[in-house]
Design an enzyme around this catalytic site. Structure first.
Site, PDB file in Angstrom:
ATOM      1  NE  ARG A 157      21.248 -32.323 -69.341  1.00  0.00           N
ATOM      2  CZ  ARG A 157      20.950 -32.905 -70.645  1.00  0.00           C
ATOM      3  NH1 ARG A 157      20.585 -32.276 -71.591  1.00  0.00           N
ATOM      4  NH2 ARG A 157      20.635 -34.207 -70.494  1.00  0.00           N
TER       5      ARG A 157
ATOM      6  CD  GLU B  14      21.419 -26.313 -71.056  1.00  0.00           C
ATOM      7  OE1 GLU B  14      20.395 -26.100 -70.716  1.00  0.00           O
ATOM      8  OE2 GLU B  14      21.825 -27.287 -71.767  1.00  0.00           O
TER       9      GLU B  14
ATOM     10  NE  ARG C 166      12.658 -29.059 -73.068  1.00  0.00           N
ATOM     11  CZ  ARG C 166      13.596 -28.706 -73.869  1.00  0.00           C
ATOM     12  NH1 ARG C 166      13.710 -29.320 -75.100  1.00  0.00           N
ATOM     13  NH2 ARG C 166      14.569 -27.836 -73.658  1.00  0.00           N
TER      14      ARG C 166
ATOM     15  NE  ARG D 241      12.587 -25.044 -76.382  1.00  0.00           N
ATOM     16  CZ  ARG D 241      12.421 -25.333 -77.610  1.00  0.00           C
ATOM     17  NH1 ARG D 241      12.774 -24.462 -78.339  1.00  0.00           N
ATOM     18  NH2 ARG D 241      12.390 -26.584 -77.908  1.00  0.00           N
ATOM     19  CG  HIS D 242      17.216 -24.598 -71.418  1.00  0.00           C
ATOM     20  ND1 HIS D 242      16.621 -24.019 -72.388  1.00  0.00           N
ATOM     21  CD2 HIS D 242      17.771 -25.576 -72.001  1.00  0.00           C
ATOM     22  CE1 HIS D 242      17.169 -24.312 -73.543  1.00  0.00           C
ATOM     23  NE2 HIS D 242      17.661 -25.608 -73.508  1.00  0.00           N
TER      24      HIS D 242
ATOM     25  CD  GLU E 138      14.420 -32.210 -78.043  1.00  0.00           C
ATOM     26  OE1 GLU E 138      15.308 -30.927 -77.965  1.00  0.00           O
ATOM     27  OE2 GLU E 138      14.632 -33.218 -77.070  1.00  0.00           O
TER      28      GLU E 138
ATOM     29  CB  SER F 102      17.651 -36.496 -78.071  1.00  0.00           C
ATOM     30  OG  SER F 102      17.518 -35.165 -78.822  1.00  0.00           O
TER      31      SER F 102
END
Lengths: 444, 444
Positions: B219, B221, B418, B227-228, B367, B370
């Site tokens: 990713r 990002e 995570r 968190r990433h 979280e 998903s």
């Protein structure tokens, strides 16, 4: 607001049918094919791992197929289990249909026929239509066997005290020597896709002693051959505190034995569908590179090599034939490859530093593994890098592994698709790749 | 030319020591630390999964340590097993040293201290020196637990009829909607690194019915948060012929239960070292998104959300607290997220199409998953793409899946790092990544 419970089992698998003869069962699956008959129709239902013959007999009961019943519909089907005999005398169960509920409908007829024994098109069309062609029972069997191979690799190594690791695929320069790497822009920095987990698995030997990884690797090779993919799954292991580089070969022998017995035990339906004989492995014979060159290839088979430092495909084939004839073995270890042809981290043979403590494994005359002992001494590794024209400063983090102490170690890598290809007797590695990536193909 | 045999076992594991009290054993390992004492020294030997106390007593016998014996040397060590008691009354075995053979030597003293309980430096220095810092017993325990998590995910799904697959990470445009993808030059074509195996696992549902994959995703990002990660390991599954989207949640409940029991059973030494209590899972409570928003967050906790279509981190925390208090559960499913915030392949709730048949799983207010039911009808998927401003023509191969028939299905993805992070109580996901990749870090 509710509280969820355990999953309940509402349908019956084919494997359980023997307990349901004469009884009603419900199965879910896809209508694989419909063959109309004078009495009604044979409907073949495709489930997760089987195809089940269902008999629609308009004369036997009041049940009628819904109007929209068609091939590739997903259905819940109810009927009575009946036992029949196949030509070879084995029992085969079928379902006498009593009810059908349509769960979903296709929007069109597939562009290729998938309901015959094999997919009815050439390889290129097959690959273009992978979401459909993989539904063919023989096609999906290939990758079910492939699951078994990588599962066997993992399960055996777990019993041998290995730790499974996941190492990064986006790498900095010092983790990726050599050419043929894919380059990537990473927030303004140039980075590389991993062409092997080599450096990381070595780094992890002083951590866990024995590690393995099953993960994608990426090779930007320009050639378009039947043996190469630009992305494939590599099964790698690395083990520390070895006494000798033959420890690695013995571990691989154990891995392969286990894989073959697992396939026979749990993947028999797929092997049968693919008409594949799994090789028997007892011991794997070994031969030194130069003995293979001179004694076998040149003297016995009267073949004149063009390169005395490596094998061409024809020489590998000769060695495959020789191993079969001499030892009745599908596998052959060739050891002590010339130092010039092996990577900078390979340990030279102290008895003759022109050669290395390395090996390839040939399977039916084709290379499926490269492995060997690695250099574990910091000074020796730095020297070797310089000899090979590499700058040790670029490999600073990799060299930490040795600088701060590493045990004698070695390991290997096996290409999953290539092993699958040879095991299943394919001529093209693309046949053994679910969604192959080659110089012309990245879709689907 | 020789014939190789089976691997032989020349050394003893700590786990077998109880059978060797008073007897001589040989172990291989790394000298983790040396503490000089009046009688000689305590030597801590680090093996694959243990640290073993070895006593060097100059008065007890004629054995003398070699001059080059030092920390981080790899050795073969011989001695007599002795049983002692620890403070808490449990038995602990040690070795009274009788011999040492040096197998390899370090070239330098490590730049950070790794022989204490924890690594003696800040996170950034720790990550810079990963080949060394991972050797610390607490550090390596983190990734041994991580092995257990992904192993539990796999083992449980194997018992549920799932097929393990490996899908390509180099993808064409139509397999990667959305922003935040890494771009790559592929022989002159622009391609993308997989940000999820979403499309491929859906393609494989009509093939194997149930599939899973454990593999890296990427990713791009730009944000630098705790968190990433820009590359992480995603544990994904997808299952066909579901009756309801709660089937997926039930499967995840089963997965998590299995993981926790596997950790307790086979990773106890690591959990102890890390002082981690594994959560008890019986049933996981569920709440609908809008009920969580209005009843819990706004009414019960008097918190005023800024966005009625999504949760901010504080709201997730509130829900975590509520689940613990109300149900004594570390986990909470939140279902029926607003359609606007979910991807184009998500199935809308037929009873209220403003919401979806989807869920997130919160673990201690954060979280980790998903998931949801997907659209399986071709016409519905094409319509939805157009609604979301996407061009169905770009997704031609993906759409084949539905065009030629797909069962009702759904699935989910869990980020391995995570989940590890939350389980072990870390504040930063980098603590749970062996070699983290973030906007500033690709080395080592």
């Amino acid at each position: 607001m509710t509280i969820n419970g355990e999953e309940r089992k509402s349908t019956i698998d084919y494997a359980e049918f023997s307990a349901y003869v004469g009884k009603e069962v419900t199965v879910k699956g896809t209508v694989h094919s419909i063959r109309e008959m004078s009495f009604g129709a044979f409907v073949i239902l495709r489930t997760a791992r089987e195809t089940i013959q269902c008999v629609y007999d308009t004369g036997a009961n009041d049940f009628r197929l819904p109007d929209n019943f068609c091939e590739n519909a997903c259905v819940r089907l109810t009927g009575i289990v009946a036992a029949g005999q196949t030509k070879d005398g084995s029992v085969r169960y079928e379902i006498q249909m009593r009810g059908v509920e349509i769960l979903s409908l296709p929007a069109a007829v597939p562009p290729v026929v998938i309901s015959k024994k094999t997919v009815q098109c050439d390889l290129s069309t097959n690959l273009d239509n992978r979401p459909v062609t993989l539904r063919n029972p023989s096609q999906r069997a290939v990758f079910k066997v492939q699951e078994g191979i990588q599962r066997g690799f993992r399960e055996y190594l777990m019993t041998q005290g290995f730790t499974e690791v996941h190492t990064p695929k986006i790498n900095f320069k010092g983790a990726e020597g050599g050419t043929n790497v894919f380059k990537l822009d990473y927030f303004g920095k140039q980075v590389y896709l991993a062409q092997s987990p080599q450096f990381y698995k070595q780094m992890l030997v002083p951590v866990y002693e024995r590690v393995f990884e099953i993960a994608p690797v990426f090779r930007a090779e320009h050639h378009d051959t039947s043996r190469h993919l630009n992305e494939y799954v590599s099964m790698d292991f690395e083990m520390g505190f070895i006494e000798n580089f033959t420890d690695i070969m013995n571990m691989e022998t154990g891995v392969l034995k286990y894989i073959m017995s697992l396939l026979k035990r749990e993947y028999a339906p797929e092997l049968e569908l693919l008409h594949v004989q799994v090789p028997e492995i007892t011991e794997i014979p070994c031969i030194k590179f130069m003995d293979a060159k001179t004694d076998v290839i040149m003297k016995k088979f009267k073949y004149q090599p063009t390169d005395m430092k490596d094998f061409d495909p024809q020489e590998e084939e000769i060695l495959g034939k020789w191993a079969k004839k001499q030892f009745n073995s599908d596998f052959l270890f060739v050891t002590h490859y010339p130092s010039k042809k092996r990577p900078f981290y390979t340990m030279d043979d102290p008895e003759d530093p022109e050669y290395t403590l390395s090996f390839d494994l040939l399977f039916r005359g084709l290379e499926i593994t490269s492995g060997g002992q690695r250099i574990h001494d910091y000074g020796m590794q730095v020297e070797k890098m310089k000899e090979k024209g590499l700058d040790p400063a670029e490999f600073e983090t990799y060299l930490m592994t040795f600088k701060y102490g590493a045990p004698p170690h070695g390991g290997l890598g096996i290409g999953l698709e290539r092993l699958t290809m040879h095991l299943l007797g394919f001529k093209n590695v693309r046949d053994a790749a679910m969604f192959p990536r080659d110089i012309n193909r990245v879709n689907p």
